[in-house]
Design a protein around this motif. Sequence first.
Motif, PDB file in Angstrom:
ATOM      1  N   PHE A  51       0.832  -1.206   0.000  1.00 20.89           N
ATOM      2  CA  PHE A  51       0.000   0.000   0.000  1.00 20.89           C
ATOM      3  C   PHE A  51       0.865   1.255   0.000  1.00 20.89           C
ATOM      4  N   ALA A  52       1.879   1.243  -0.842  1.00 22.37           N
ATOM      5  CA  ALA A  52       2.814   2.364  -0.897  1.00 22.37           C
ATOM      6  C   ALA A  52       2.217   3.581  -1.581  1.00 22.37           C
ATOM      7  N   ALA A  53       1.267   3.403  -2.502  1.00 21.98           N
ATOM      8  CA  ALA A  53       0.680   4.535  -3.227  1.00 21.98           C
ATOM      9  C   ALA A  53      -0.630   4.947  -2.568  1.00 21.98           C
ATOM     10  N   ASP A  54      -1.755   4.345  -2.990  1.00 21.92           N
ATOM     11  CA  ASP A  54      -3.026   4.636  -2.338  1.00 21.92           C
ATOM     12  C   ASP A  54      -2.960   4.162  -0.887  1.00 21.92           C
ATOM     13  N   GLY A  55      -3.283   5.078   0.018  1.00 23.43           N
ATOM     14  CA  GLY A  55      -3.143   4.770   1.437  1.00 23.43           C
ATOM     15  C   GLY A  55      -1.758   5.050   1.962  1.00 23.43           C
ATOM     16  N   GLY A  56      -0.856   5.499   1.090  1.00 26.42           N
ATOM     17  CA  GLY A  56       0.521   5.766   1.480  1.00 26.42           C
ATOM     18  C   GLY A  56       0.994   7.102   0.946  1.00 26.42           C
ATOM     19  N   LEU A  57       1.901   7.064  -0.036  1.00 28.99           N
ATOM     20  CA  LEU A  57       2.493   8.294  -0.561  1.00 28.99           C
ATOM     21  C   LEU A  57       1.453   9.205  -1.208  1.00 28.99           C
ATOM     22  N   TYR A  58       0.476   8.631  -1.891  1.00 31.31           N
ATOM     23  CA  TYR A  58      -0.598   9.421  -2.500  1.00 31.31           C
ATOM     24  C   TYR A  58      -1.518   9.900  -1.380  1.00 31.31           C
ATOM     25  N   ALA A  59      -1.758  11.200  -1.297  1.00 35.17           N
ATOM     26  CA  ALA A  59      -2.369  11.796  -0.105  1.00 35.17           C
ATOM     27  C   ALA A  59      -3.886  11.653  -0.029  1.00 35.17           C
ATOM     28  N   HIS A 286      -6.091  -2.818  -5.077  1.00 32.78           N
ATOM     29  CA  HIS A 286      -6.447  -1.924  -6.181  1.00 32.78           C
ATOM     30  C   HIS A 286      -5.599  -0.656  -6.199  1.00 32.78           C
ATOM     31  N   GLN A 287      -5.451  -0.114  -7.405  1.00 33.37           N
ATOM     32  CA  GLN A 287      -4.737   1.140  -7.625  1.00 33.37           C
ATOM     33  C   GLN A 287      -5.672   2.120  -8.324  1.00 33.37           C
ATOM     34  N   THR A 288      -5.798   3.323  -7.788  1.00 41.71           N
ATOM     35  CA  THR A 288      -6.630   4.326  -8.465  1.00 41.71           C
ATOM     36  C   THR A 288      -5.896   4.967  -9.619  1.00 41.71           C
ATOM     37  N   TYR A 289      -4.561   4.893  -9.613  1.00 39.97           N
ATOM     38  CA  TYR A 289      -3.712   5.611 -10.561  1.00 39.97           C
ATOM     39  C   TYR A 289      -3.831   7.123 -10.418  1.00 39.97           C
ATOM     40  N   GLY A 290      -4.335   7.568  -9.237  1.00 41.95           N
ATOM     41  CA  GLY A 290      -4.263   9.001  -8.955  1.00 41.95           C
ATOM     42  C   GLY A 290      -2.818   9.454  -8.894  1.00 41.95           C
ATOM     43  N   LEU A 291      -1.954   8.578  -8.370  1.00 44.59           N
ATOM     44  CA  LEU A 291      -0.515   8.770  -8.479  1.00 44.59           C
ATOM     45  C   LEU A 291      -0.088   8.081  -9.765  1.00 44.59           C
TER      46      LEU A 291
END
Length: 808
Positions: A51-59, A286-291
């Motif tokens: 969960f490094a992106a969604d829930g992590g680095l992506y705010a 899942h990844q939103t790809y917001g990042l």
Amino acid sequence: MNRHLSIFFLILFAAAGFSYADSVNISINCDEKKAEISDHLYGIFFEDINFAADGGLYAELVQNRSFEYHTVPGRNPLRDKYHPLYAWKKIERNGSKCRLTSEREIPLNRNNHHYLTVHIDEAGEAGVMNTGYDGIPLDRGAKYDFSVYARREGRISKLNIALETQDGKVCGNAAVQGLQANWKKFETTIQSRITTDNARLVVTAENTGKLHLDMVSLFPQDTFKGRKNGLRKDLAQALADLEPKFMRFPGGCISHGHSLENAYRWPDTVGDTASRRGNWNLWGYHQTYGLGFFEYFQFCEDIGAEPLPVVPVGVSCGFRPPYECAPMDELDEWIDEALNLIEFANGDTNTEWGSLRAEMGHPESFEMEYICLGNEEHDRPELHERFPHFVKAIREEYPDIKIIGTSGLGTEIPLYPLMDKLNVYSSDEHYYMAPEWYLNNDTRFDDFDRSKPLIFVGEYASQGNTHYNAVAEAAFLTGVERNADIVDMTCYAPLFAHKNHTQWRAADLIWFDKREVVKTPNYYVQQMFSKNAGDYYLGNEVEVAKDREPETVSGGVGIGTWNTKIEAAEAKVNGRKLDLSRFEESSGDFDFSAGRLSQKDGTARPAISFSPKDFSGEKITYSVRARKTAGDEGFLIVFGAEDSDTYYWWNIGGWGNSQHAIEKTVNGRKSVLTQKNGSIKPNRWYEMKVELIPGRIRCYLDNKLIHDYSLEKKTLFASATLDENAGEVVVKLVNSSDKPADARIKLNNVRTAAKRAEVKLIAGERDAENTFENPERIKPETMKIRAGREFEYNAPAMSVQFIKIKVD
């Protein structure tokens, strides 16, 4: 009597004992520039794992904001919990009644198929709440940007937006009005009146009808660099503080995907966030790809790092069957995607993809110089057929772009010959090994052919976050700097791990939860090397005086195989035959430790027959006569066994019958000690012999010496670099021993050297870790010492120190 054995693949890692140095003399030739150090030797690698992106680095604070979650394919334990309404619950207050459904009749756009419908049958206050990622953290006085796409059927015209604690206390609220029959975006700002770690977002309406919602979003305004759709400030700052010279993204295995269907396709990640097509990744969520790729490029620019994007090359992940390959007549689609990425990053604003970059707010080129083709690809004919087409197309259209190839997984770098043939700029190699491997392999690159492509160590870690792991990695990096003429880039992996959502726990550089960031000892080693790379590696000599007897190996012996069947005809220790009559039944001279291939899930388990007897002496000779009758690999000749979890083995014909190696397993964790190319033939009898003498292990195959391994453990490692602008020599000294070492350091060929030097030091207990309860147990400290052209320094046990001396 001959018996058959079967053993199947098991990943193990090792720990080992220590020796120590009484003293060390380090002589540095300050005018001998042995290797120019790359301007981008140390970087970072981001992958959406743990969960490094969604829930992590992506705010983003809302989970499943577009209602696109679904059951994830495969056997991942997370797969069944996901559905379109995951993380959402209905709200019924003041006598209201409602129900929730996920629908797709009138979607927001073609990439965002699902939306939420709240069927409000009785008026009051009805709607939904989102719990975020284990609750939404809020800070008193902080502002949060809320947005939503909404439409309505019936009398609904207003939405009430609130941030609440779990017991219903309102932290902040707002409202939006003017809902219509068609989709419309609404935005507002909410300021929190309290600090809490476990808030929820509540969206309600007061009238009856149908309320349709999509892309429900909540962002803190205080993001890294204050950017909209931005990054969590503390996590991004932790990366910036590493001062990385490049960033590899968007990941390793997720790049080529579990299948071609869910490979990471970068065009899905750019443009308006509401129009991006989310995806699931092979780590099971899942990844939103917001990042997305625009945000990656932008972050690289923000922290002064070169962007290193990775693109798939038309083949799926080789570790996740079935292996899929794009048909050759459809390969152009994948090649065009790589070419279009270069246009997106660097193209003029009058090009298709350059204009999109400009529309997103960056008309200037991102000045991308590198592209990474593939990741950890398997050495298969399909890859050999497809990869050259990507290289050819990029060179023809963008000759200035540097192509980074892939050496394949593991220390054997099976695809490096192909990369050499294609003359790529550099080749990416990955290995996740026990710390002892890094201590034993600081010389890995010493004999690499300098006429071949440069090396990019794109993923590595020593399988742990203890101080000892970090010290071992530091030792390895001294060898990297010694070979800076061929090792062009390095980056540790994985980068992030969420405390409550990890798929890879062995080693992660930065741990985090909703509030806290824990920098591991590994992090601080990476930071020290990145911030002190220097311009040149200086010639130096290290002389270590040791005071100890040579190590000997003693214990039990055994025989096993790996995904293979063998017949063992004879086994001897110092000429005495061992009883093989009941090889598989824990009697005679062997105890059978069985491991069978599970028909239920295909899990690989070991099977070895161990001798219950221990053998010791000035010289031990263990010999086995055996032949392979079926399977993919060869023989495992076990020796020095303390029990079934701690032993050595000679792995003959391992790694798909391509390598011979001596390996050591301690408490179930394995490390490769030495390795070379080699194979065996089926249905042929082999004579295998292991000689154990003080300080050495010698292995013979049909009386030919294959390995001559020294048991002497190197515990002191050094690198010396010159920073020309700062006028400093940096002596990088690693002591992996459990005892301190006295170092005498001499700087040759300088007119003057400062009488005082700055030391950056990391030291501590071998097994110490930084935790959420004690995040600073291991961290660097800075001190001053007496220096000059010649001086003494005491290197603490289990330490990494950088000694910076001003020189003329």
